[in-house]
Design an enzyme around this catalytic site. Structure first.
Site, short mmCIF file in Angstrom:
data_model
loop_
_atom_site.label_atom_id
_atom_site.label_comp_id
_atom_site.label_asym_id
_atom_site.label_seq_id
_atom_site.Cartn_x
_atom_site.Cartn_y
_atom_site.Cartn_z
N THR A 17 114.22 28.95 76.11
CA THR A 17 114.91 27.95 74.96
C THR A 17 116.39 27.99 75.12
O THR A 17 116.81 28.94 75.75
CB THR A 17 114.31 28.63 73.77
OG1 THR A 17 115.02 29.92 73.62
CG2 THR A 17 113.11 28.83 73.48
N GLU A 58 108.22 26.33 73.27
CA GLU A 58 107.15 27.09 73.11
C GLU A 58 105.76 26.52 73.44
O GLU A 58 104.71 27.42 72.99
CB GLU A 58 107.39 28.12 71.78
CG GLU A 58 108.60 28.90 71.80
CD GLU A 58 109.76 28.28 71.30
OE1 GLU A 58 110.08 27.21 71.55
OE2 GLU A 58 110.85 29.23 71.01
N LYS A 73 120.36 23.25 50.90
CA LYS A 73 119.68 23.40 49.49
C LYS A 73 120.72 23.13 48.41
O LYS A 73 121.61 23.58 48.40
CB LYS A 73 119.34 24.99 49.37
CG LYS A 73 118.44 25.34 50.09
CD LYS A 73 118.09 26.82 50.41
CE LYS A 73 117.83 27.28 51.74
NZ LYS A 73 119.00 27.77 52.65
N TRP A 81 115.54 21.04 48.36
CA TRP A 81 115.74 20.78 49.79
C TRP A 81 116.10 19.36 49.90
O TRP A 81 115.46 18.37 49.32
CB TRP A 81 114.63 21.24 50.73
CG TRP A 81 114.92 22.59 50.73
CD1 TRP A 81 115.38 23.62 50.28
CD2 TRP A 81 113.82 23.44 51.73
NE1 TRP A 81 115.18 24.59 50.49
CE2 TRP A 81 113.88 24.82 51.58
CE3 TRP A 81 112.59 23.02 52.32
CZ2 TRP A 81 113.37 25.71 52.21
CZ3 TRP A 81 111.99 23.90 53.13
CH2 TRP A 81 112.20 25.31 53.11
P1 ADP Z 1 115.85 23.59 72.54
O1 ADP Z 1 116.38 22.03 72.17
O2 ADP Z 1 116.44 24.41 71.56
O3 ADP Z 1 115.76 23.49 73.95
P2 ADP Z 1 113.02 22.52 72.16
O4 ADP Z 1 113.33 21.46 73.18
O5 ADP Z 1 112.01 23.27 72.28
O6 ADP Z 1 114.29 23.23 71.98
O7 ADP Z 1 113.40 21.93 70.81
C1 ADP Z 1 112.39 21.90 69.86
C2 ADP Z 1 112.84 21.29 68.52
O8 ADP Z 1 113.22 20.22 68.50
C3 ADP Z 1 111.85 21.15 67.64
O9 ADP Z 1 111.41 22.31 67.18
C4 ADP Z 1 112.03 20.38 66.44
O10 ADP Z 1 113.03 21.01 65.74
C5 ADP Z 1 113.01 19.33 67.37
N1 ADP Z 1 112.06 18.01 67.62
C6 ADP Z 1 111.11 17.80 68.52
N2 ADP Z 1 110.70 16.54 68.31
C7 ADP Z 1 111.13 16.08 67.32
C8 ADP Z 1 110.84 14.99 66.47
N3 ADP Z 1 110.14 14.14 66.81
N4 ADP Z 1 111.44 14.71 65.38
C9 ADP Z 1 112.32 15.93 64.73
N5 ADP Z 1 112.54 16.95 65.46
C10 ADP Z 1 112.12 17.05 66.55
#
Ligand code: ADP
Length: 543
Positions: free
Chosen positions: A185, A331, A441, A446
């Site tokens: 990640t 994940e 908040k 929210w």
């Molecule tokens: P990183 O960007 O940290 O490498 P990921 O690619 O695993 O991690 O990103 C996952 C996160 O991206 C999700 O937990 C969510 O917050 C955001 N995300 C993914 N798809 C969407 C979506 N369609 N709308 C809003 N947020 C999204």
């Protein structure tokens, strides 16, 4: 009593065997550093992958050893997906956009033995090689002719590594629970954490992906994954495409270049393209400027961040391209939801359909969803109640690599806490309102930063927008809107704020608007809210 069915292990090498047998002539087209348009067939890919597997075995690797890649999307990277994993090693894809310190941490934490790199990342690796003593050697993904001068130890070109190898190889009968791939990640807070995919999880995820209401991939498709192979298995496309025999097009180092993307989409007759909103912004801007229309593309799957309504409408109204939004995370391999219409929705008006399309989509079979309140009570699927989004299923991680049992994976009674806050409506459509750590908040309630951002982006003079909470004496926090102006536009604060009239709840209206030239992005192209909050920590809202 057990059933009496074959206990066939689900392995990625199964896909390769199937692809070669059933679709040997299907094409794979790549832009690479040394070839602007490389073409070959599935048969070539499978043959070379066996040569690669023979070469890997000779490097003295043990089953489960990690072999890293630092590369863009192209055919050699695809060969590594199958060659490394199929031969019993673990393909560790590294995001080259991470900071050097993060790359050093990841290489050492994963204990990568060999690194396969695109030529353009050789200088980066040379700079950090002193900090990654466990790496035994480097393979530069090019031929001898284009091999750069380098101080990297045991450096060889990819073509010379595999060139002399036999193309006969017996794929090992591994345990399907064996690890096949590793992805970290991006670690916006704390160190990056490794997600270790198994053969089984990868096959089940790819199976789920091809289904009609998910990626809907078939033999008749030509698919262009702009989503990088270095990030979350490119949403499983390298596996699902070969499962069905879809033509593959890889943009190589040109994935952020609207003109190249447009050219590939048209000339290769791409029917489906997948990527994060940022890359589509580049494509749409190019098309609008050049006065061009997407003639071949039928649909796009956009995820990784919320998809603004304006993007959905532009694809649909200008280019006649259907947008399916998806949600997931590293994940989760990553697919969790995909947005496609349900029975009866065909008769909805345009506005009603778009109101659904802006949501993240509905749960895919194999990935269960629930939203819970602070006391872990499950919340209703009424489209109003919002809470922590949790998931479980065979392609959701049970622990992070080398953090097993430390509680570092937020597991809660068998559910994985995604760190997202969401609502789910009565039809099962999920809408992400925020990351837990990004929610604003205000007066105990929210405010969804994502919804304000998406509304702001709909304004023609806004190129990019971010909303963060800043301290407020009465309301604890209030939203601050940070905007990058569209080229040649100079909107006033008042104009931008007036735009929200009737579009969001009155009490969500940002208290102020700031114009900037740049927004900080993570390595996966998302806005870095942590950084923004730091930048605006002392910001005083107008009284
Ligand atoms: P990183 O960007 O940290 O490498 P990921 O690619 O695993 O991690 O990103 C996952 C996160 O991206 C999700 O937990 C969510 O917050 C955001 N995300 C993914 N798809 C969407 C979506 N369609 N709308 C809003 N947020 C999204």
């Amino acid at each position: 009593m057990h059933g009496l069915m074959m206990d066939t292990q689900l392995l990625v090498s199964m896909i390769l065997r199937h692809a070669e047998r059933h679709h040997p002539h299907r094409e794979i087209v790549s832009v690479t550093a040394d070839n602007p348009l490389h073409r070959y067939t599935y048969a070539d890919c499978c043959r070379r992958t066996r040569q690669l597997a023979n070469a890997l075995d000779k490097l003295g690797l043990q089953e489960g050893d990690r072999v890293a890649t630092l590369a863009w999307n192209d055919y050699r990277h695809l060969e590594l997906y199958y060659g490394v994993g199929g031969a019993g090693y673990v393909c560790h894809t590294i995001n080259p956009r991470l900071f050097p310190e993060q790359i050093i941490f990841i290489i050492n934490h994963a204990e990568d033995k060999w690194i396969f790199t695109d030529p353009m990342f050789v200088p980066l690796l040379e700079k950090i090689a002193g900090h990654t003593p466990g790496v035994e050697g480097y393979v530069v993904m090019t031929n001898d002719e284009n091999m750069p001068e380098t101080t990297l130890k045991n450096a060889v070109s990819y073509e010379s590594l595999i060139g002399a190898e036999s193309d006969e190889y017996e794929w090992p009968e591994l345990d399907e629970r064996a690890a096949v791939a590793l992805c970290y990640t991006s670690g916006t807070t704390g160190d990056p954490k490794g997600v270790l995919y198994s053969h089984r999880s990868t096959i089940l995820h790819a199976y789920a992906g091809v289904a009609p209401d998910v990626i809907n991939l078939s033999n008749r498709d030509c698919v262009l994954p702009v989503v990088p192979l270095f990030h979350v298995n490119a949403w499983g496309v390298p596996y699902s495409a070969l499962m069905v025999g879809a033509k593959l097009v890889f943009p190589g180092p040109k994935m952020g270049d609207g003109e190249t993307l447009y050219g590939l989409l048209e000339s290769e007759e791409v029917t489906l393209a997948l990527g994060v909103p940022t890359v589509w912004l580049a494509l749409l801007q190019y098309a609008a400027k050049a006065g061009k229309r997407l003639n071949k593309l039928q649909r796009t799957i956009i995820g990784g961040a919320a998809v603004p309504e304006s993007m959905i409408r532009e694809f649909q109204d200008v280019h006649d391209v259907i947008v399916h939004q998806g949600w997931g995370m590293t994940e989760m391999s990553p697919l969790g939801t995909l947005n496609s219409p349900k029975a009866g929705m065909q008769s909805l008006t345009d506005d009603e359909s778009v109101a659904i399309a802006v949501k993240a989509g509905r749960g895919i079979f194999g990935c269960e969803l629930r939203i819970v309140d602070d006391d872990s009570n499950e919340l209703p699927w009424d489209g109003v109640a919002y809470g922590a989004l949790q998931v479980r299923g065979p392609w959701v991680c049970s622990d992070y690599f080398k953090l097993e049992g430390t509680g570092g994976s937020h597991m809660e009674d068998g559910w994985f806490d995604t760190g997202d806050v969401a609502t789910i409506d009565p039809s099962g459509y999920l809408a992400i309102t925020d990351r837990t750590k990004d929610v604003i908040k205000s007066g105990g309630e929210w405010i969804s930063s994502i919804e304000i951002e998406n509304t702001a982006i709909g304004h023609p003079a806004v190129a990019e927008a971010a909303v963060i909470g800043v301290a407020h004496p009465k309301w604890t926090e209030r939203p601050l809107l940070i905007v990058i102006r569209a080229e040649g536009q100079d909107p006033s604060k008042e104009e931008i704020l007036a735009w929200f009239d009737g579009k969001i709840a009155k009490w969500w209206l940002p208290d102020d608007v700031v114009f900037v030239d740049e927004l900080p992005h993570t390595a996966t192209g998302k806005i870095k809210k942590v950084e923004l909050r730091k930048q605006f920590a002392d910001y005083k809202l107008p009284a």
